[in-house]
Motif scaffolding. Sequence first.
Motif, PDB file in Angstrom:
ATOM      1  N   LYS A 298      16.378   7.952 -35.658  1.00 13.28           N
ATOM      2  CA  LYS A 298      16.414   6.124 -35.677  1.00 13.28           C
ATOM      3  C   LYS A 298      15.078   6.000 -35.088  1.00 13.28           C
ATOM      4  CE  LYS A 298      21.154   5.071 -36.457  1.00 13.28           C
ATOM      5  NZ  LYS A 298      22.780   4.524 -35.584  1.00 13.28           N
ATOM      6  N   VAL A 299      14.048   5.111 -35.257  1.00 13.62           N
ATOM      7  CA  VAL A 299      12.740   4.384 -33.954  1.00 13.62           C
ATOM      8  C   VAL A 299      12.684   3.514 -34.677  1.00 13.62           C
ATOM      9  CG1 VAL A 299      10.676   4.700 -34.314  1.00 13.62           C
ATOM     10  CG2 VAL A 299      11.529   6.744 -35.235  1.00 13.62           C
ATOM     11  N   ALA A 300      12.769   2.876 -33.107  1.00 10.62           N
ATOM     12  CA  ALA A 300      12.193   1.181 -32.757  1.00 10.62           C
ATOM     13  C   ALA A 300      10.951   1.392 -31.951  1.00 10.62           C
ATOM     14  CB  ALA A 300      13.300   1.058 -31.539  1.00 10.62           C
ATOM     15  N   VAL A 301       9.823   0.539 -32.176  1.00 17.67           N
ATOM     16  CA  VAL A 301       8.817   0.452 -31.840  1.00 17.67           C
ATOM     17  C   VAL A 301       8.899  -1.243 -31.433  1.00 17.67           C
ATOM     18  CG1 VAL A 301       6.732  -0.089 -32.748  1.00 17.67           C
ATOM     19  CG2 VAL A 301       7.605   2.002 -33.895  1.00 17.67           C
ATOM     20  N   HIS A 302       8.376  -1.538 -29.760  1.00 18.01           N
ATOM     21  CA  HIS A 302       8.665  -2.856 -29.101  1.00 18.01           C
ATOM     22  C   HIS A 302       7.160  -3.101 -28.387  1.00 18.01           C
ATOM     23  CE1 HIS A 302       9.177  -6.663 -26.978  1.00 18.01           C
ATOM     24  NE2 HIS A 302       9.150  -5.667 -25.568  1.00 18.01           N
ATOM     25  N   GLY A 303       6.355  -4.315 -28.322  1.00 17.88           N
ATOM     26  CA  GLY A 303       5.139  -4.265 -28.273  1.00 17.88           C
ATOM     27  C   GLY A 303       3.355  -3.769 -28.790  1.00 17.88           C
ATOM     28  N   LEU A 304       3.910  -2.699 -29.801  1.00 20.02           N
ATOM     29  CA  LEU A 304       2.738  -2.116 -30.467  1.00 20.02           C
ATOM     30  C   LEU A 304       2.578  -2.447 -30.793  1.00 20.02           C
ATOM     31  CD1 LEU A 304       3.509   1.231 -28.908  1.00 20.02           C
ATOM     32  CD2 LEU A 304       2.813  -0.278 -27.851  1.00 20.02           C
ATOM     33  N   ASP A 305       0.956  -2.834 -31.528  1.00 13.50           N
ATOM     34  CA  ASP A 305       0.585  -2.534 -32.906  1.00 13.50           C
ATOM     35  C   ASP A 305      -0.353  -1.670 -33.570  1.00 13.50           C
ATOM     36  OD1 ASP A 305       1.273  -4.485 -35.682  1.00 13.50           O
ATOM     37  OD2 ASP A 305       0.387  -5.974 -34.924  1.00 13.50           O
ATOM     38  N   ALA A 306      -0.339  -2.194 -35.088  1.00 15.42           N
ATOM     39  CA  ALA A 306      -1.823  -1.035 -35.384  1.00 15.42           C
ATOM     40  C   ALA A 306      -1.765   0.324 -35.068  1.00 15.42           C
ATOM     41  CB  ALA A 306      -2.808  -1.067 -34.856  1.00 15.42           C
ATOM     42  N   ILE A 307      -0.900   0.092 -35.496  1.00 17.74           N
ATOM     43  CA  ILE A 307      -0.031   1.679 -34.640  1.00 17.74           C
ATOM     44  C   ILE A 307       0.787   3.143 -36.401  1.00 17.74           C
ATOM     45  CG2 ILE A 307       0.211   1.587 -32.663  1.00 17.74           C
ATOM     46  CD1 ILE A 307       3.149   2.297 -32.607  1.00 17.74           C
TER      47      ILE A 307
END
Length: 707
Positions: A298-307
């Motif tokens: 499972k992957v959670a991404v927070h506070g990052l964009d354009a990735i």
Amino acid sequence: MTKVTPVILCGGGGTRLWPLSTPRTPKQFLPLTGPQSMVAETLARVSDDGLFGPAMAIGSSRHRDALQQELPSVRLVLEPMGRNSAPAIAAATLLADPDEILLILPADHHIKDVDAFHRTIRNAQPAACEGQIVTFGIKPDFPATGYGYIEALPADSAAKPVARFVEKPDVETARTYIETGRFYWNAGIFMFTARVMRDALAAHAPDILESVQAALTEEGQLDRTLFSQCRSESIDYAVMEAADNISVLPASMGWSDVGDFRAVHALHAEAAHDPVVLRGAVVAPGAERVFIQSSGPKVAVHGLDAIAVIATRDAVLVSSLDGAAGIKPAVSGIQSLGQTLLRADQRQSLGDWLWNTVMPGWAMRAVDPETGGFIEGLDLQGEAAPGLPRRGRVAPRQLFSFARAKHLGWNPDGAADAVIEAAIRFLDGPARAPQGGWAHGFDGQGAINDPRRDFYDHAFVALAGAELAGLGDPRGQALAEEAFALIDELFADDIYGGWVDHETGGGGKLSNPHMHLLEASLRYYEVMGDTASAERIQTLATLFERFMFAPETGAVLERFGPDWTRIRDDRIEPGHCYEWIYLLSETDRLVGRDCGSWLRRIHAFTESHGIRDGMALNVLGNGDAGYRLWPQLERLRTYITLGSPQAPVKAMIDEIHDRFLNKGPAHGWVDRLDQDFEPAVTHVPASMIYHLMTGVAPFVSRPTPDR
């Protein structure tokens, strides 16, 4: 109008789409843009019977099964090894009728507007029939730096004469190209008659045409030995940049080479009208432009964009979307991750010792100049030890070792070649047992004194042949194929499964030769991609799981009865446990069999029970409380390969150097220590070079070009 024959080129590795695209399952076999694989989508695009004739596909023999599954009705031409696009196109032209119109298509591109694609093909046919080689030029809509460009000359015709091909430009140069209105992206799609391309190859790359013609069999396949002699070259360099009958047909058809994760994101974002592309068990609250996919954790991404975040069962990639085309250095780095566990001075000093001291010394002494046989070891002064009985396994181990050294770049003044040639002569002559196969032992003069055939010995002949085949030497293929056939003929047990030593082992079974047969099969499959090796790998993995692995402890067992019943002793060899860990990880990598549970349990057992005072014991359970060098190297390889950041690799290397390497004779080492860590040796065994090539060579500094 004459129908067009599609020729789908199915090579390529798609390294900019790692970790989704891997050597085992490269980009063209992945469903990147829809529910079908890219190669299946490519075939579907050329299924209009009114425009296209039956398709042909050219791909790697290692992907035979995948190609047959994805392209069940297509004529397949299988390349024994990759040689780039020019030889593949040469094969297609030689297999087609001279006036047949061929359409060359990469298997891994996306075309959104299929109707426009078909219109472009129809527009290209007249020029192709008139003797032009037509390349499809995509009208650029942004200053791409990842594509080559084609400059067209002004013309009233649909297909315009080509002024020049240019390499991938920087962004400012790309902007100037677009402003002129004369430049197009090179899509790698070509149309011509078979006769015209044959003539062009004959004029500009005659060696390629002749090599491919010689390699084509009556069945329309490519002979490995002859095809290996063909040079590798792209069609752009071989023909397109040299010929004077090249035209470019401008096209707007929603084309993408799907070359990186920015391109994958763009396709999915456009289709969904949403720049937040999430696939699998992933979340990214607040993101505005991302591509996140997981087929593993499972992957959670927070506070990052354009990735872009790509997670598989084995690996994770995190990249900026706009920089996704430049991930190759990161991919190369991850593939050599284990080297970062060594200090720079360790990589350099071990490399200097191996390439500048050990290998030159052994190259001068490995072969007995009087008999042509192979010495068993060095004395403690660093010279050939006289009078030692010679084992049949030494010659193939040395053949493997010096072929591997050459593969890694060590062959000063042909030193590796000399040992390789001597080993081939010996194995093809004096080492042959009277009743077939290879003899088990020789006297000090190199004459056979033990004509029995041994499973372990033959497994190493197969491994040596596989490594030699990896250098493109057809003698390696012949040697490996003969050894595999003899192993089945002499040792296969059709009743209980596996292989058994009838002549040297009293009818019992041992895990160690099975392990080296797995090693040989893995290497041969990596080189050749043959179905027989893949099946043998699966068979050996099943035997390991059923019999050789002890689930109650996590240990690898050594000895069995003819029917695989356990022999009641507690002999365990930590070095073999570490070797199994590495080979099972290779099994996972090359054929996709999940071996993770075995790896973890073997490793836990061996680290708990097989280590004393920081060193791997030689044997558990039979009173041998000493230490040999090779188990330390196998432990080291396991740690480096698995890339564990907690691994005490730096300390291990210092210990190995101080206890084993620093005390040996010239171009040698101390092979064995007693339980008090004192040297307990009478000679330096030749068979250890193999462990240096597998456990040290891949991770240290490479040999310098002049050495």
